[in-house]
Write a protein that holds these residues in place. Structure first.
Motif, PDB file in Angstrom:
ATOM      1  N   GLN A 134       1.461   7.112  -6.628  1.00 32.89           N
ATOM      2  CA  GLN A 134       0.422   8.117  -6.879  1.00 32.89           C
ATOM      3  C   GLN A 134       0.968   9.527  -6.702  1.00 32.89           C
ATOM      4  O   GLN A 134       0.690  10.443  -7.488  1.00 32.89           O
ATOM      5  CB  GLN A 134      -0.760   7.895  -5.931  1.00 32.89           C
ATOM      6  N   ARG A 135       1.758   9.729  -5.648  1.00 38.87           N
ATOM      7  CA  ARG A 135       2.318  11.058  -5.411  1.00 38.87           C
ATOM      8  C   ARG A 135       3.265  11.467  -6.537  1.00 38.87           C
ATOM      9  O   ARG A 135       3.260  12.617  -6.973  1.00 38.87           O
ATOM     10  CB  ARG A 135       3.066  11.060  -4.073  1.00 38.87           C
ATOM     11  N   MET A 138       0.823  -1.201   0.000  1.00 34.05           N
ATOM     12  CA  MET A 138       0.000   0.000   0.000  1.00 34.05           C
ATOM     13  C   MET A 138       0.864   1.262   0.000  1.00 34.05           C
ATOM     14  O   MET A 138       0.566   2.249  -0.670  1.00 34.05           O
ATOM     15  CB  MET A 138      -0.909  -0.029   1.239  1.00 34.05           C
ATOM     16  N   ARG A 139       1.949   1.228   0.781  1.00 35.76           N
ATOM     17  CA  ARG A 139       2.842   2.393   0.855  1.00 35.76           C
ATOM     18  C   ARG A 139       3.494   2.649  -0.502  1.00 35.76           C
ATOM     19  O   ARG A 139       3.623   3.807  -0.933  1.00 35.76           O
ATOM     20  CB  ARG A 139       3.898   2.115   1.923  1.00 35.76           C
ATOM     21  N   HIS A 151       2.252   1.887  -3.383  1.00 33.65           N
ATOM     22  CA  HIS A 151       1.215   2.384  -4.281  1.00 33.65           C
ATOM     23  C   HIS A 151       0.982   3.877  -4.077  1.00 33.65           C
ATOM     24  O   HIS A 151       0.843   4.648  -5.032  1.00 33.65           O
ATOM     25  CB  HIS A 151      -0.082   1.615  -4.038  1.00 33.65           C
ATOM     26  N   ARG A 152       0.954   4.359  -2.810  1.00 34.54           N
ATOM     27  CA  ARG A 152       0.762   5.785  -2.523  1.00 34.54           C
ATOM     28  C   ARG A 152       1.942   6.610  -3.049  1.00 34.54           C
ATOM     29  O   ARG A 152       1.764   7.719  -3.536  1.00 34.54           O
ATOM     30  CB  ARG A 152       0.607   5.991  -1.016  1.00 34.54           C
TER      31      ARG A 152
END
Length: 285
Positions: free
Chosen positions: A9-10, A2-3, A5-6
């Motif tokens: 995105q950033r 999840m980290r 993936h974020r």
């Protein structure tokens, strides 16, 4: 997972923001270049020595120039500068020395408000206080209107220029026995001179292309006029009058006059930029 993936995105949002900013910068630069290029293409063909030195010809007579408008522009801006520089500089010194309290804050507020007043309103004010009571148009009333447009920029920039001088310069002058006022006049102001000249060039560039105040003040003339108490031709006003005329010859001269105004603003802005760079180098050294 999840980290990670974020983080992707950033990075994607950051890249998108950078691309949008670059696109906006390209669009802004492209619009500016398109305007400049169109003015150059339309106006360069009508510029010659006769255009720069002769009087306007009557309707139907080919040729003629804007020599009286160029002369009038120099006279009106020269008078406006002579009025705006001492008032703006002394007010800037006052704000830099006594920058706190209701009076300085009121002066800053009025200066900021005046800088946002439309130029046509300034022209109407000059008409009300000078043209209407004296019952005639004049170059001096146009200079008064230009002075009011130049004043806010001169006041605020002079204050910032004087404040930007390192405190050690002022302290050195005070250590030699000078009063605060004498140290400002003889040491601080000369140190800030390039920045003050930069403000002056920007103020002149600000009014060079102004037309609205001239409609209520200078009014224009077809002849050579050097008396500031009489109506006077101004290049920006001639461009306006020629542009709204139905005659192709005058419209071509309007484009040529617009090119002269753009060139003047470009030279003044370039000079201001060079002076500002010199001022920053002086303060850093």
């Amino acid at each position: 997972m999840m980290r990670y993936h974020r983080l992707r995105q950033r990075r994607a949002l950051g890249s998108l923001g950078t691309a949008l900013a670059l696109l906006c910068a390209v669009l802004a630069a492209g619009a500016l270049l398109a305007i400049l290029g169109y003015v150059v293409v339309q106006g360069i063909g009508a510029i010659n020595w006769a255009f720069l030195t002769q009087l306007p010809h009557p309707i139907g007579v080919p040729g003629g120039g804007v020599g009286n408008g160029i002369l009038g522009t120099f006279i009106i801006i020269g008078i406006a500068t002579a009025m705006a520089v001492p008032i703006g500089l002394l007010t800037g010194i006052y704000l830099a020395l006594f920058g706190r309290g209701p009076i300085p804050e009121a002066l800053r507020f009025m200066s900021d408000v005046l800088s946002g007043v439309p130029s046509i309103a300034i022209g109407l004010f000059a008409y009300a206080v000078l043209v209407a009571p004296l019952k005639h148009f004049s170059a001096f009333s146009a200079s008064f209107a230009f002075m009011m447009l130049m004043l806010p920029l001169m006041v605020r920039t002079s204050e910032q220029a004087i404040r930007s001088v390192p405190q050690t310069v002022r302290e050195g002058a005070l250590a030699l026995g000078m009063s605060n006022f004498r140290a400002t006049i003889y040491i601080v102001v000369p140190t800030a001179r390039p920045a003050i000249i930069t403000a002056l060039l920007l103020a002149i560039a600000r009014v060079t292309g102004e037309t609205a105040p001239l409609l209520f003040t200078a009014f224009g003339t077809q002849y050579w006029e050097t008396n500031p108490n009489h109506p006077m031709a101004v290049l920006a006003l001639q461009v306006f009058n020629y542009a709204i005329s139905p005659y192709p010859d005058w419209q071509a001269q309007a484009w040529a006059g617009a090119l002269l105004l753009v060139a003047a603003v470009f030279v003044l802005s370039l000079g201001a930029r060079l002076m500002l760079r010199r001022a920053m180098r002086g303060l850093e050294s």
